[in-house]
Motif scaffolding. Structure first.
Motif, PDB file in Angstrom:
ATOM      1  N   SER A  39     -13.620  26.262  38.750  1.00 19.69           N
ATOM      2  CA  SER A  39     -13.972  26.694  37.387  1.00 19.69           C
ATOM      3  C   SER A  39     -14.252  25.499  36.464  1.00 19.69           C
ATOM      4  CB  SER A  39     -12.863  27.554  36.803  1.00 19.69           C
ATOM      5  OG  SER A  39     -11.676  26.797  36.749  1.00 19.69           O
ATOM      6  N   ILE A 103     -16.937  32.649  46.242  1.00 19.85           N
ATOM      7  CA  ILE A 103     -16.274  33.729  45.488  1.00 19.85           C
ATOM      8  C   ILE A 103     -15.762  33.191  44.142  1.00 19.85           C
ATOM      9  CG2 ILE A 103     -14.255  35.293  45.514  1.00 19.85           C
ATOM     10  CD1 ILE A 103     -14.937  35.607  48.589  1.00 19.85           C
ATOM     11  N   GLN A 104     -15.214  31.980  44.162  1.00 20.19           N
ATOM     12  CA  GLN A 104     -14.741  31.380  42.895  1.00 20.19           C
ATOM     13  C   GLN A 104     -15.915  31.094  41.947  1.00 20.19           C
ATOM     14  OE1 GLN A 104     -11.869  28.075  43.337  1.00 20.19           O
ATOM     15  NE2 GLN A 104     -11.720  28.678  45.463  1.00 20.19           N
ATOM     16  N   THR A 105     -17.057  30.732  42.531  1.00 20.52           N
ATOM     17  CA  THR A 105     -18.240  30.444  41.703  1.00 20.52           C
ATOM     18  C   THR A 105     -18.730  31.732  41.020  1.00 20.52           C
ATOM     19  OG1 THR A 105     -18.824  28.725  43.286  1.00 20.52           O
ATOM     20  CG2 THR A 105     -20.542  29.370  41.754  1.00 20.52           C
ATOM     21  N   GLU A 107     -16.869  34.318  40.327  1.00 18.43           N
ATOM     22  CA  GLU A 107     -15.862  34.655  39.287  1.00 18.43           C
ATOM     23  C   GLU A 107     -16.137  33.874  38.002  1.00 18.43           C
ATOM     24  OE1 GLU A 107     -12.047  33.929  41.015  1.00 18.43           O
ATOM     25  OE2 GLU A 107     -12.247  35.705  42.303  1.00 18.43           O
ATOM     26  N   GLU A 108     -16.480  32.600  38.174  1.00 17.02           N
ATOM     27  CA  GLU A 108     -16.747  31.774  37.003  1.00 17.02           C
ATOM     28  C   GLU A 108     -18.007  32.257  36.279  1.00 17.02           C
ATOM     29  OE1 GLU A 108     -14.677  29.808  35.679  1.00 17.02           O
ATOM     30  OE2 GLU A 108     -16.028  28.995  34.150  1.00 17.02           O
ATOM     31  N   ARG A 110     -19.001  35.224  36.053  1.00 16.18           N
ATOM     32  CA  ARG A 110     -18.677  36.437  35.288  1.00 16.18           C
ATOM     33  C   ARG A 110     -18.267  36.067  33.863  1.00 16.18           C
ATOM     34  NH1 ARG A 110     -14.866  38.686  39.104  1.00 16.18           N
ATOM     35  NH2 ARG A 110     -16.252  39.169  40.821  1.00 16.18           N
ATOM     36  N   LYS A 111     -17.601  34.905  33.736  1.00 16.64           N
ATOM     37  CA  LYS A 111     -17.168  34.476  32.394  1.00 16.64           C
ATOM     38  C   LYS A 111     -18.304  33.770  31.640  1.00 16.64           C
ATOM     39  CE  LYS A 111     -12.795  33.277  34.427  1.00 16.64           C
ATOM     40  NZ  LYS A 111     -12.277  32.054  35.025  1.00 16.64           N
ATOM     41  N   GLU A 135     -21.778  40.687  44.042  1.00 17.11           N
ATOM     42  CA  GLU A 135     -20.339  40.852  44.260  1.00 17.11           C
ATOM     43  C   GLU A 135     -20.066  41.605  45.565  1.00 17.11           C
ATOM     44  OE1 GLU A 135     -18.977  42.515  40.607  1.00 17.11           O
ATOM     45  OE2 GLU A 135     -18.880  40.541  39.667  1.00 17.11           O
TER      46      GLU A 135
END
Ligand SMILES: C[S@@+](CC[C@H](N)C(=O)[O-])C[C@H]1O[C@@H](n2cnc3c(N)ncnc32)[C@H](O)[C@@H]1O
Length: 338
Positions: A39, A103-105, A107-108, A110-111, A135
């Motif tokens: 993140s 997956i972490q990318t 998630e980031e 999304r913000k 997703e």
């Protein structure tokens, strides 16, 4: 205590000499290094810079065929371009983009939908709609396909699987400084070949010592004191390669390979100039201006315009029953015989 430069160097040098050194090195980066917190990766900001440049020079990337050179570990750039509507084929000589980092990318992103929308000029709803689509993907490779592109790694990027003039935009983020000097002309030749006439190339290039970030106990330009031989012997290895080319050298290479520079955003580290004045610089840096040496970042937008300037012309030669072979023949010789 921040990690010292010699520890950073020593760890990567040791791993490069160990059997299974690469997976072990990656484990360490995930635990303590740049992969420990996706993140906070600079790659998201890098993506926004590249997207803004694409808006300035080719009216954004929606519906465009984009080729990325050097995917890396954190797939923020290819995903960001894909979310902005590009069809991205991303290539790397090593397969580094692991699925958990992907997956972490996501998630980031999304913000960061709003920032990505602003940088790319796409409506934020469209970005979120594409995010929902990817997703469902369990891997980076699958996500690329859902966005209309593909992840190709490991792949020889000097021979890309596209016809001449098929691609709208070529991009790279923090890659060209990692490519061996002798390979860069081949990459530029290949980029020129696959780009449409008037096609755009966008490159972010960092030109400082990756072993010496702030707090490491060494100036990030001190690496210019080593001779080419010393640098290659001790600092370039299978896990990390830095070519130490400076901004004017990159710009000259682009020009020689048929690209016109539309924009070159430079970051000059003025604070390091007094340090450079007393540093015994190695050849060929001694001939350069201190400002050029202290240029630690360039963001370039290039346009495919000219026929590459060549000392050599690549010509297909068929001799008798011998197969057609590609030969590099000095252009003067070709001119003499045609
Ligand atoms: C510092 S990383 C940057 C990766 C990614 N673009 C990013 O922003 O995180 C450099 C990358 O360049 C890749 N690379 C090195 N030589 C290359 C080449 N000839 N063609 C394509 N990629 C290359 C490396 O494998 C590595 O993934």
């Amino acid at each position: 205590m921040p990690i010292r430069w010699w520890m950073k160097w020593g760890i990567s040098y040791t791993f490069s000499n160990l059997p299974y050194g690469r997976p072990l090195y990656e484990k360490m980066l995930r635990r303590f290094g740049e992969l420990s917190q996706v993140s906070s990766s600079t790659r998201f900001n890098n993506t926004e810079v590249l997207l803004k440049m694409s808006r300035r020079w080719c009216d954004g990337v929606e519906g465009k065929h984009v080729v990325e050179l050097g995917t890396g570990w954190v797939s923020a750039v290819p995903l960001g371009f894909g979310l902005a509507g590009a069809r991205v084929d991303t290539f790397d000589v090593s397969r580094l983009a692991a699925d958990d980092l992907f997956i972490q990318t996501v998630e980031e992103y999304r913000k960061r939908g709003e920032q990505l929308a602003q940088a790319s000029g796409m409506p934020v709803e469209k970005i979120h709609q594409r995010l929902q689509e990817i997703e469902q993907a369990s891997s980076f490779s699958e996500a690329c396909q859902l966005l209309g592109g593909a992840y190709h790694a490991p792949f020889d990027t000097t021979a890309l699987p596209f016809k001449d003039g098929e691609v709208d935009v070529v991009i790279s983020n923090l890659v060209l400084q990692c490519v061996p000097k002798e390979v860069i002309p081949l990459l530029l030749k290949e980029s020129w070949r696959i780009l449409k006439p008037g096609g755009i190339a966008l490159h972010r290039i960092r030109m400082s010592d990756e072993y010496s970030p702030p707090g490491s106990g060494r100036n990030h330009l001190e690496y210019l004191k080593y001779s080419e031989q010393q640098w290659n012997r001790w600092f370039n290895h299978s896990l990390k390669h830095i070519n130490r080319l400076r901004a004017p050298q990159f710009l000259e290479l682009f020009r020689q390979h048929g690209f016109t520079c539309l924009e070159c955003g430079r970051t000059v580290d003025h604070q390091s100039i007094p340090f450079l004045q007393q540093l015994p610089l190695a050849q060929p840096f001694r001939q350069m201006s201190l400002e050029d040496i202290a240029t630690v970042n360039i963001d370039v937008a290039l346009k495919k315009t000219n026929i590459p300037e060549k000392k050599y012309a690549t010509t297909a030669v068929g001799v008798g029953f011998f197969p057609i072979i590609e030969l590099d023949i000095p252009i003067m010789l070709v001119r003499a015989f045609v």
